[in-house]
Design a protein around this motif. Structure first.
Motif, short mmCIF file in Angstrom:
data_model
loop_
_atom_site.label_atom_id
_atom_site.label_comp_id
_atom_site.label_asym_id
_atom_site.label_seq_id
_atom_site.Cartn_x
_atom_site.Cartn_y
_atom_site.Cartn_z
N THR A 251 -12.62 -6.48 3.81
CA THR A 251 -12.31 -7.14 2.45
C THR A 251 -11.22 -6.92 1.78
N GLN A 252 -10.98 -5.47 1.94
CA GLN A 252 -9.73 -5.11 1.24
C GLN A 252 -8.23 -5.65 1.67
N SER A 253 -7.77 -6.23 1.01
CA SER A 253 -6.32 -6.75 1.46
C SER A 253 -5.31 -5.76 1.22
N LEU A 254 -4.21 -6.04 1.88
CA LEU A 254 -3.02 -4.96 1.76
C LEU A 254 -2.40 -5.27 0.32
N VAL A 255 -2.01 -4.14 -0.16
CA VAL A 255 -1.25 -4.20 -1.43
C VAL A 255 0.20 -4.72 -0.96
N THR A 256 0.57 -5.72 -2.02
CA THR A 256 2.02 -5.83 -1.61
C THR A 256 3.09 -4.93 -2.27
N GLN A 257 4.29 -4.91 -1.37
CA GLN A 257 5.06 -3.96 -1.60
C GLN A 257 5.76 -4.13 -3.24
N SER A 258 6.01 -2.96 -3.81
CA SER A 258 6.59 -2.97 -5.13
C SER A 258 8.11 -3.10 -4.78
N GLU A 259 8.79 -3.68 -5.74
CA GLU A 259 10.41 -3.63 -5.70
C GLU A 259 10.86 -2.60 -6.63
N VAL A 260 9.95 -1.85 -7.53
CA VAL A 260 10.42 -1.07 -8.43
C VAL A 260 10.35 0.53 -7.69
N PRO A 261 11.37 1.25 -7.80
CA PRO A 261 11.30 2.54 -7.04
C PRO A 261 10.04 3.35 -7.48
#
Ligand SMILES: [Zn+2]
Length: 345
Positions: A251-261
């Motif tokens: 069920t766990q979906s992947l976390v989207t990549q952050s654009e913030v350093p």
């Protein structure tokens, strides 16, 4: 890839093994392995992987070398203190075996960038010291279908297992939502260097078996090593049919990549800056542009930017950086952004 006469000589003792072939050595020399964490476990593992002759080794570590590391982190020399670990490890290992290609990445691995950092590798070797980061690696391993040679070591003991997506369970099947105990760390309770060499050797043995297409010995097994009593125990482990990471009903979906350093405070009181996604930068032109406002020290793979009042930024390809001489993550981020803005001018 065929072995050259020099490579045949270099690898002759392994090639002389009664059940090891030249084709298998060629498979190893064509394999890309990622070592996540170039510390106590990663160091001896890296030395072995390099000496054995794996094709490409990606070294992912966010930290800098400290004096207290050298006693067990055998890939570093005393002169490396203060250097980003991934860079120092790659430079030292290149002297051990010039046939190996190294990809040092001084990034802080987390849920949102684990897939990007591990993509393209065929084996993941665990050199980590936190469950939080291991769970990020585990999820990426399942999602990218890359075998993950897990190990954790502290004091005199260690746990190991090899997780193969679609064939075995995963780290989550084994340990559920295990949390890091902030009082129970190597810094607090210690770790003995001999243990690390034993554990890393077992990990690399598993990597060799994976690279030559054989069944790793720790698939569906948990190994427990205790060097205080010198005991080696094995337990059968399986797959959790309800595992939220690797089961059919995940069920766990992947976390989207952050654009913030991402800014991470390191033990040494310095800061690691990892851009949201890797940015290819040209260190030569950056050195030229910043040269009028900062004192610059330049090496082949990094740039040291010396600011006022002792602030020092080591900038590496893909825009990963180590910031020293500031007091807070906010201050580290500000100087990093200031430098990156300077680049764009
Ligand atoms: Zn699982």
């Amino acid at each position: 890839m065929k072995l050259t006469p020099k490579q045949k000589e270099r690898y002759s003792r392994m090639l002389s093994l009664h059940d090891f072939s030249e084709t298998e050595m060629e498979s190893i020399a064509a394999t890309t392995v990622s070592v996540v964490g170039a510390g106590g476990l990663g160091s001896p593992a890296l030395r072995l992987l390099t000496a054995i002759g794996f094709g490409k080794i990606r070294i992912i570590d966010r930290d800098v070398v400290e004096l207290s590391n050298i006693q067990r982190q055998t890939v570093y020399h005393t002169v490396d203190i203060g250097m980003p670990k991934a860079e120092a490890a790659a430079a030292n290992l290149a002297l051990l075996n010039p046939n190996v290609e190294f990809e040092p990445i001084s990034a802080s691995l987390a849920e949102d960038n684990a897939r990007t950092l591990l993509d393209g590798s065929e084996i993941i070797v665990d050199g980590l010291d936190s469950f939080k980061t291991r769970f990020a690696v585990n999820r990426a391993s399942v999602s990218l279908k890359i075998p993950y040679v897990f190990a954790g070591a502290i004091e005199y003991h260690s746990n190991l297992s090899t997780f193969i997506p679609d064939k075995t369970g995963c780290l989550h099947c084994l340990s559920g939502d295990a949390q890091d105990n902030t009082d129970y760390t190597c810094a607090n309770v210690g770790v003995t260097p001999e243990l690390l060499s034993v554990v890393a050797s077992v990990q690399v043995r598993e990597a060799v078996l994976l690279a030559i297409g054989q069944e790793p010995r720790l698939a569906n097994r948990l190994m427990f090593i205790d060097v205080a009593s010198l005991s080696f125990d094995f337990f059968d482990i399986g797959r959790d049919d309800a595992c939220p990471v690797c089961s059919a009903n995940a069920t766990q979906s992947l976390v989207t990549q952050s654009e913030v350093p991402r800014v991470t405070t390191l033990c040494s009181g310095t800061f690691n800056l990892t851009p949201g996604s890797p940015i290819e930068i040209d260190l030569d032109s950056i050195a030229e542009r910043l040269g009028s406002s900062y004192e610059i020290e330049q090496a082949k793979r990094w740039l040291k930017i010396l600011g006022q009042s002792g602030v020092e930024v080591t900038l590496m390809p893909q825009a990963n950086a180590i910031v020293k001489g500031v007091k807070s993550e906010q201050e580290a981020l500000e100087i990093y952004q200031e430098i990156l803005m300077d680049l764009k001018r």
